[in-house]
Motif scaffolding. Structure first.
Motif, mmCIF file in Angstrom:
data_model
loop_
_atom_site.group_PDB
_atom_site.id
_atom_site.type_symbol
_atom_site.label_atom_id
_atom_site.label_comp_id
_atom_site.label_asym_id
_atom_site.label_seq_id
_atom_site.Cartn_x
_atom_site.Cartn_y
_atom_site.Cartn_z
ATOM 1 N N ARG A 25 0.525 -1.324 0.251
ATOM 2 C CA ARG A 25 -0.226 -0.077 0.110
ATOM 3 C C ARG A 25 0.889 1.353 -0.262
ATOM 4 N N ARG A 26 1.756 1.275 0.656
ATOM 5 C CA ARG A 26 2.864 2.719 0.710
ATOM 6 C C ARG A 26 3.730 2.551 -0.220
ATOM 7 N N ASP A 27 4.104 1.616 -1.398
ATOM 8 C CA ASP A 27 5.422 1.680 -2.118
ATOM 9 C C ASP A 27 5.114 0.953 -3.456
ATOM 10 N N GLY A 28 3.722 0.545 -3.811
ATOM 11 C CA GLY A 28 3.374 -0.586 -4.566
ATOM 12 C C GLY A 28 4.228 -1.590 -4.793
ATOM 13 N N PHE A 29 4.021 -3.102 -5.342
ATOM 14 C CA PHE A 29 4.199 -4.228 -5.978
ATOM 15 C C PHE A 29 5.472 -3.943 -6.065
ATOM 16 N N HIS A 30 5.251 -3.806 -7.097
ATOM 17 C CA HIS A 30 7.155 -3.242 -7.996
ATOM 18 C C HIS A 30 8.210 -2.386 -7.063
ATOM 19 N N ALA A 31 8.204 -1.632 -6.413
ATOM 20 C CA ALA A 31 8.691 -0.416 -6.079
ATOM 21 C C ALA A 31 8.638 -0.812 -4.306
ATOM 22 N N THR A 32 8.437 -2.146 -4.181
ATOM 23 C CA THR A 32 8.485 -2.955 -2.659
ATOM 24 C C THR A 32 9.974 -3.905 -3.171
ATOM 25 N N LEU A 106 -8.657 -1.929 2.278
ATOM 26 C CA LEU A 106 -8.877 -2.874 1.281
ATOM 27 C C LEU A 106 -9.298 -2.163 0.224
ATOM 28 N N GLY A 107 -9.645 -1.049 -0.544
ATOM 29 C CA GLY A 107 -9.546 -0.506 -1.294
ATOM 30 C C GLY A 107 -8.537 0.105 -2.003
ATOM 31 N N GLY A 108 -7.962 0.213 -1.468
ATOM 32 C CA GLY A 108 -6.195 0.910 -1.977
ATOM 33 C C GLY A 108 -5.715 -0.907 -2.618
ATOM 34 N N MET A 109 -5.859 -1.587 -1.542
ATOM 35 C CA MET A 109 -4.963 -3.135 -1.677
ATOM 36 C C MET A 109 -5.643 -3.447 -3.281
ATOM 37 N N ALA A 110 -6.659 -3.976 -3.331
ATOM 38 C CA ALA A 110 -7.515 -4.047 -4.197
ATOM 39 C C ALA A 110 -7.173 -3.514 -5.918
ATOM 40 N N LEU A 111 -7.004 -1.896 -5.630
ATOM 41 C CA LEU A 111 -6.541 -1.905 -6.818
ATOM 42 C C LEU A 111 -5.028 -2.088 -7.456
ATOM 43 N N LEU A 112 -4.593 -2.705 -6.516
ATOM 44 C CA LEU A 112 -3.141 -2.416 -6.910
ATOM 45 C C LEU A 112 -3.638 -4.079 -7.128
ATOM 46 N N VAL A 113 -4.150 -4.876 -6.581
ATOM 47 C CA VAL A 113 -4.271 -6.313 -6.436
ATOM 48 C C VAL A 113 -4.721 -6.629 -8.347
ATOM 49 N N PRO A 169 -16.938 -3.490 -7.803
ATOM 50 C CA PRO A 169 -15.993 -2.492 -8.215
ATOM 51 C C PRO A 169 -16.284 -1.094 -8.560
ATOM 52 N N GLY A 170 -16.637 -0.965 -8.495
ATOM 53 C CA GLY A 170 -16.833 0.799 -8.687
ATOM 54 C C GLY A 170 -16.542 2.026 -7.247
ATOM 55 N N CYS A 171 -17.905 1.089 -6.215
ATOM 56 C CA CYS A 171 -17.252 1.737 -5.015
ATOM 57 C C CYS A 171 -15.929 1.647 -4.089
ATOM 58 N N ILE A 172 -15.833 0.227 -4.629
ATOM 59 C CA ILE A 172 -14.562 0.177 -3.675
ATOM 60 C C ILE A 172 -13.470 1.186 -4.726
ATOM 61 N N LEU A 173 -13.396 1.233 -6.252
ATOM 62 C CA LEU A 173 -12.748 2.330 -7.115
ATOM 63 C C LEU A 173 -12.538 3.905 -6.127
ATOM 64 N N GLN A 174 -14.041 3.902 -5.540
ATOM 65 C CA GLN A 174 -14.343 5.796 -5.207
ATOM 66 C C GLN A 174 -13.550 5.153 -3.552
ATOM 67 N N LEU A 175 -13.851 4.577 -2.972
ATOM 68 C CA LEU A 175 -13.484 4.205 -2.121
ATOM 69 C C LEU A 175 -11.284 4.466 -1.972
ATOM 70 N N ALA A 176 -10.665 4.381 -2.349
ATOM 71 C CA ALA A 176 -9.844 4.053 -3.142
ATOM 72 C C ALA A 176 -9.128 4.969 -3.736
ATOM 73 N N LEU A 177 -10.059 5.819 -4.145
ATOM 74 C CA LEU A 177 -9.638 7.183 -4.877
ATOM 75 C C LEU A 177 -10.052 8.348 -4.060
ATOM 76 N N VAL A 178 -11.454 8.302 -3.671
ATOM 77 C CA VAL A 178 -11.714 9.825 -3.305
ATOM 78 C C VAL A 178 -11.724 8.959 -1.593
ATOM 79 N N GLY A 179 -11.897 8.398 -0.643
ATOM 80 C CA GLY A 179 -12.059 8.232 0.372
ATOM 81 C C GLY A 179 -13.896 7.778 0.707
ATOM 82 N N PRO A 180 -13.928 6.748 2.172
ATOM 83 C CA PRO A 180 -14.543 6.571 2.679
ATOM 84 C C PRO A 180 -16.177 7.079 2.653
#
Length: 195
Positions: A25-32, A106-113, A169-180
């Motif tokens: 969540r902090r650095d992304g998959f590839h930078a970790t 969960l929202g941010g992790m879902a987007l990364l996955v 997925p639409g709710c998860i996207l907004q959750l991750a990008l805009v906030g709860p």
């Protein structure tokens, strides 16, 4: 040397995955790096490699865990009461997703996955399987409502389930990008739209 219990192994595995989630969540998959993961978990490389052979294995484990949880929530919501409104089942799933996001992002992790699934055929196959099972569960609820007259029957239950499933997925996207706060009332709105 004393034998390590399965309970200890399960707890250690979850500890490693929790550290991996924080790093990802902090650095992304590839930078970790694996060294980042060892440091975050506070474990030696040998301890981590005893559970996961690679960073990709950790990513797959996190994706599988999230997919299993979403599937279990949807199964439980759909099966709780026969004849229960589709919107009610979907709203229950959204409430659990909102709670999980507050608990562990969960929202941010879902987007990364999801992004990782674009480059990983194995992960993409898991998502195809997950969505097929979710769609089938929701289609069964829709079909019951169509037979009862609560939903129109002029379109296939699978097509209606696909539209309903798009809400998650639409709710998860907004959750991750805009906030709860952006999706706080989504469960109530889903219940109102599909009573």
């Amino acid at each position: 040397m004393p034998k390590v219990s399965q309970q200890y192994r399960d707890a250690q595995r979850e500890h490693i995955l929790a550290a991996a989630r924080r790093c990802f969540r902090r650095d992304g998959f590839h930078a970790t790096s694996m060294q980042d993961l060892f440091a975050e978990a506070g474990l030696s490389s040998g301890a981590v490699y005893g559970y996961f052979a690679s960073k990709d294995e950790m990513i797959m484990a996190i994706a599988e865990e999230n997919a299993r949880e979403v599937l279990a929530v949807t199964h439980a919501a759909a099966a709780r009461h026969a004849g229960r409104p589709a919107g009610e089942a979907l709203a229950d799933a959204l409430e659990i997703i909102l709670a999980r996001d507050a608990q562990d992002g969960l929202g941010g992790m879902a987007l990364l996955v999801w992004a990782e699934a674009l480059r990983s055929p194995g992960l993409a196959a898991q998502f195809r399987d997950l969505f097929a099972r979710l769609r089938a569960d929701l289609a069964a609820v829709v079909r019951d409502h169509q037979h009862g007259g609560a939903l129109p029957g002029g379109v296939s239950a699978e097509a209606v389930a696909t539209v309903l499933l798009s809400v998650v997925p639409g709710c998860i996207l907004q959750l991750a990008l805009v906030g709860p706060e952006a999706v706080a009332d989504a469960p109530r709105a889903v219940r109102a739209l599909w009573p």
